[in-house]
Design a protein around this motif. Sequence first.
Motif, short mmCIF file in Angstrom:
data_model
loop_
_atom_site.label_atom_id
_atom_site.label_comp_id
_atom_site.label_asym_id
_atom_site.label_seq_id
_atom_site.Cartn_x
_atom_site.Cartn_y
_atom_site.Cartn_z
N GLN A 1 0.84 -1.19 0.00
CA GLN A 1 0.00 0.00 0.00
C GLN A 1 0.88 1.25 0.00
O GLN A 1 0.57 2.24 -0.67
CB GLN A 1 -0.92 0.01 1.22
N LYS A 2 2.00 1.19 0.70
CA LYS A 2 2.93 2.32 0.70
C LYS A 2 3.53 2.54 -0.69
O LYS A 2 3.72 3.68 -1.12
CB LYS A 2 4.04 2.10 1.72
N VAL A 3 3.83 1.44 -1.40
CA VAL A 3 4.33 1.57 -2.77
C VAL A 3 3.30 2.27 -3.64
O VAL A 3 3.63 3.18 -4.42
CB VAL A 3 4.67 0.17 -3.35
N ALA A 4 2.03 1.87 -3.51
CA ALA A 4 0.98 2.50 -4.31
C ALA A 4 0.82 3.97 -3.95
O ALA A 4 0.60 4.82 -4.84
CB ALA A 4 -0.35 1.76 -4.09
N ILE A 5 0.93 4.31 -2.67
CA ILE A 5 0.80 5.72 -2.25
C ILE A 5 1.95 6.55 -2.81
O ILE A 5 1.74 7.63 -3.38
CB ILE A 5 0.77 5.80 -0.71
N ILE A 6 3.17 6.05 -2.66
CA ILE A 6 4.34 6.81 -3.13
C ILE A 6 4.26 7.02 -4.63
O ILE A 6 4.53 8.11 -5.14
CB ILE A 6 5.63 6.07 -2.74
N HIS A 7 3.90 5.97 -5.38
CA HIS A 7 3.83 6.11 -6.83
C HIS A 7 2.72 7.07 -7.24
O HIS A 7 2.88 7.86 -8.19
CB HIS A 7 3.61 4.74 -7.48
N SER A 8 1.59 7.03 -6.54
CA SER A 8 0.49 7.94 -6.88
C SER A 8 0.91 9.39 -6.68
O SER A 8 0.58 10.26 -7.49
CB SER A 8 -0.73 7.62 -6.01
N ILE A 9 1.65 9.67 -5.61
CA ILE A 9 2.11 11.04 -5.36
C ILE A 9 3.14 11.45 -6.41
O ILE A 9 3.09 12.56 -6.95
CB ILE A 9 2.72 11.14 -3.95
N ALA A 10 4.08 10.54 -6.71
CA ALA A 10 5.15 10.87 -7.65
C ALA A 10 4.60 11.18 -9.04
O ALA A 10 5.01 12.15 -9.68
CB ALA A 10 6.16 9.73 -7.70
N GLU A 11 3.66 10.35 -9.53
CA GLU A 11 3.15 10.56 -10.88
C GLU A 11 2.22 11.77 -10.95
O GLU A 11 2.10 12.40 -12.01
CB GLU A 11 2.41 9.32 -11.37
N ALA A 12 1.59 12.11 -9.82
CA ALA A 12 0.73 13.30 -9.79
C ALA A 12 1.54 14.57 -9.51
O ALA A 12 0.97 15.66 -9.49
CB ALA A 12 -0.34 13.14 -8.72
N ILE A 13 2.85 14.42 -9.29
CA ILE A 13 3.72 15.54 -8.91
C ILE A 13 3.05 16.30 -7.77
O ILE A 13 2.91 17.53 -7.79
CB ILE A 13 4.03 16.48 -10.10
N GLY A 14 2.58 15.53 -6.79
CA GLY A 14 1.82 16.11 -5.69
C GLY A 14 2.64 16.25 -4.43
O GLY A 14 3.81 15.88 -4.36
#
Length: 886
Positions: free
Chosen positions: A229-242
């Motif tokens: 779940q942490k991998v999914a969170i980190i990737h979601s933030i990185a790709e959203a440049i959030g």
Amino acid sequence: MRFRFGPNSLSFILRYSGVLGRRVVDGDSGGGTGPRRQPNLGEALGTLRNDASAYRLWVAYRKSRGRPAATNPEELADAESIVIDLCRFTASRFIPINFDEDLQRPPNAKSNRLVTSDVLEKYIGKIIKFFREVHPEHPDWKDLDPNDNKAIPQFWKNLKPGFRKDVQLFHLMYNGDGVIGLEDIRPLYSCLGLDDEGGKYPHRLCDLKHIFIHLIKTANEGGNNNNLQKVAIIHSIAEAIGRGGEAKFQTFRDWYFDFLWNVTNTPWKEKKTVQGYAMGRVADEKWYKDWYFTMGMFALCEDGLYRSPTQINNGLELVAFPLLYGRKDEGVSTLVTNAIRSALPSDVAKYYSAKSLRQAGICEATQHKDMNYFYLSAVTGHAGDNSSSQAYIDQTDVGRTVPCLNALHGKRNLKTPIAIPTLDALGPADKATAREFMDKVFKCNIPRFMEGGDLHIVKETFLASLLMHHCELMADCTTLNRVSSMLLDKGRTCVSCADSPHLPVDKCLEEWSDKIRADYKRQCNVNELAVAAVPTSQQPSYQLMASMAESIKSLTDTVAALNEKFDDMVKKNSTQEATISLLHEKNNALRHQVDDLTMMVAQRSQQLAATPDGGRSRKRQHVGTDGLEFNLEAETGATGALETSPNGSSDPPQDAALPNTAAAAAAAPTANMTALTTTATNTAVAAPSLTVTTAVVPPPAPPPPGQLRLPLRHGHVAEQASKSKRSMKKTDFAYHLAQLAGRGAFRQHSKLAKGSIPSGYGEKSYVIFCLELVDYVAEDNAEVQANVAIIRAATTDMNAEQQIKVSNAADEIVIECDRQLDEFVPSTRATKTTICGMGSRIGDYKNRIKLAKNLPKSHSRGSVQLIPLAELQQLEQERTQRHMGT
């Protein structure tokens, strides 16, 4: 923090802001002093601060140009050039809030934020107003209304939009979070592709790929540490440049799949303004850059698409990341930072945090030659200019995010259409199998992701991406990683290839992976060709070349696949030749054994014929030194007659593998020791029935050296020889046990009876009964346990030696089971070890258990557990006593 005025700033305010009721005008002609019509005694403190900050900016600019702070009218003759140079100076550097006259933060300042473009624009506007006070007759502003604060020179109206854009681009290019003083925080790119040379350069391993590899390898069973779940969170933030805390706003309620742009829209909300805007999600050839893959890992291993009753009651049914529920923005950022630093070398981990994701995203996106602020702001969420056109931009249009996403994923053309992996690449038959497999892979109770829901296509893409990156993930994270292991375990019972039904599960998944990856690459190539910049005159030739290139690539892949299959066929042929050679040797050895047995049987027949009455006596007396006597009945039935074939001959029946008798007894150690004799059938004797009488005769001569002696492990030589031979027939339970083992039916099950028996298997209930007997016998028999372990380890690609080992193990298991079955269900006739023979006897024993336990007739025999005979007899005795009592 309390604001303090320096002596210069205070002088500037007193002289030019009109705080004292009038402004002082510099100049040596016409200057003097002039009263203000409306004093500014009621001005707010913020206005004073802005005036002071504008003055410090002007002083810093003058110092950079080697000029004094004081300004005279002669210098302002070319005011437009001065303002242009001032704009260039201001837009090309970081200016922190509360800056000093050197544009530096005060030593005790705690804030690291930058002065925004809007504020800098106001500062320059105040400096221009100062110019108007110094040189009121300047032609650029002498006709402006002095009482109109919004009245500005025309050249400044023209410069403002460009100045604001230059400041914003500078901030985005070099520091995406709008902060200053973060030299200690570094960007965290997706993959650097570098080697740390044995730990000598640890920063080279600081990228998202290595962080994800660490989190995947350390993900524990059950997902208790929430690594995936942490991998999914980190990737979601990185790709959203959030920003780090913004992932907690993700909710399935807002998600939908856009079929026009072929992306999943997961609207993103800013933590400061809580304003939402569209955020497209795409796939990638690299697993660590594929959003569908990271979400698929979360859904597979940590039930990312399932919500417990407690979570539903707490309102978490549609929350994308339950781990972030109830956390503050800072808490979410801290969680992300800790997850990042846990995977990095300890001596460099402090340089990376949740801010590193936003920094890296902006840096990677702006490296594209066609990137502009409009494309970038669609993903970063930064506001555009203040023009009226900004109000007409639809923030919910997911298509605006496609150019920036293409830049992040390395596309040459920002307008390249998006491709996603699909299960259609598997073909109709395998696609249907994969959809059944999907129900086992994802535990899901969210209606929108279930069959018929609008997000079902997203869940299907999760599976397609998991399959596409299956081999790549095992290469980077080893085959023992949690994701690959769960994918293999869930595919044991339902995954098979339509064109190769006997292919093992792991090979089948690899074949599916290759098909989906090839189809995804083809889609990407076609999409890139569709937007390639080709002159109109060359387009037909270019399209023809592209088509030829695609055909050549397809042919090359086909040739490579055929070469690989040819190599496999050569290897299989070599293995088959070795197996055939080994079987020939074994066949010759068995022929020699049969010849030896035939000779021994003939010798015993001659000895029996020499006994009184031709050996027809069924009772023989053994007189030993202890004077004990016992009777041994032949296995041919209660009458002692051998079974005959239908034609009346004494030939053995078709399913009998060996003559009914075996070996001679060992010589007695004392002089008066007599030999044990057994009944035998000589194939040379043609009689419909033969009654054999045994008597005390001199011990027969031992067989010549090298001849086979049959072991007496089963209590009777003839029975042992017969059962060893029968186990090689296709009707025997031992044969089926070895065949099921080779198909991997028992590999993942603690009990053989729970194994994966094919649905079309004949007499399946009897097969299960026999397997239950094996489980029962193996509980207290170490030898059977060892043979069961050999059975479990069997595979479809065994060599000849391994096949023989498995076959022998199956024979040993069946012999021990038959012995146990003789105890459960005694029989006066010769029993068979076929599935039907053993299964029916086990069924009779289970019926006996049902009766003893007073189970209803509707109770299935399959659910009746085998129990020891002594326990059954005790139950029957208690049942009899109860009936007698009533």
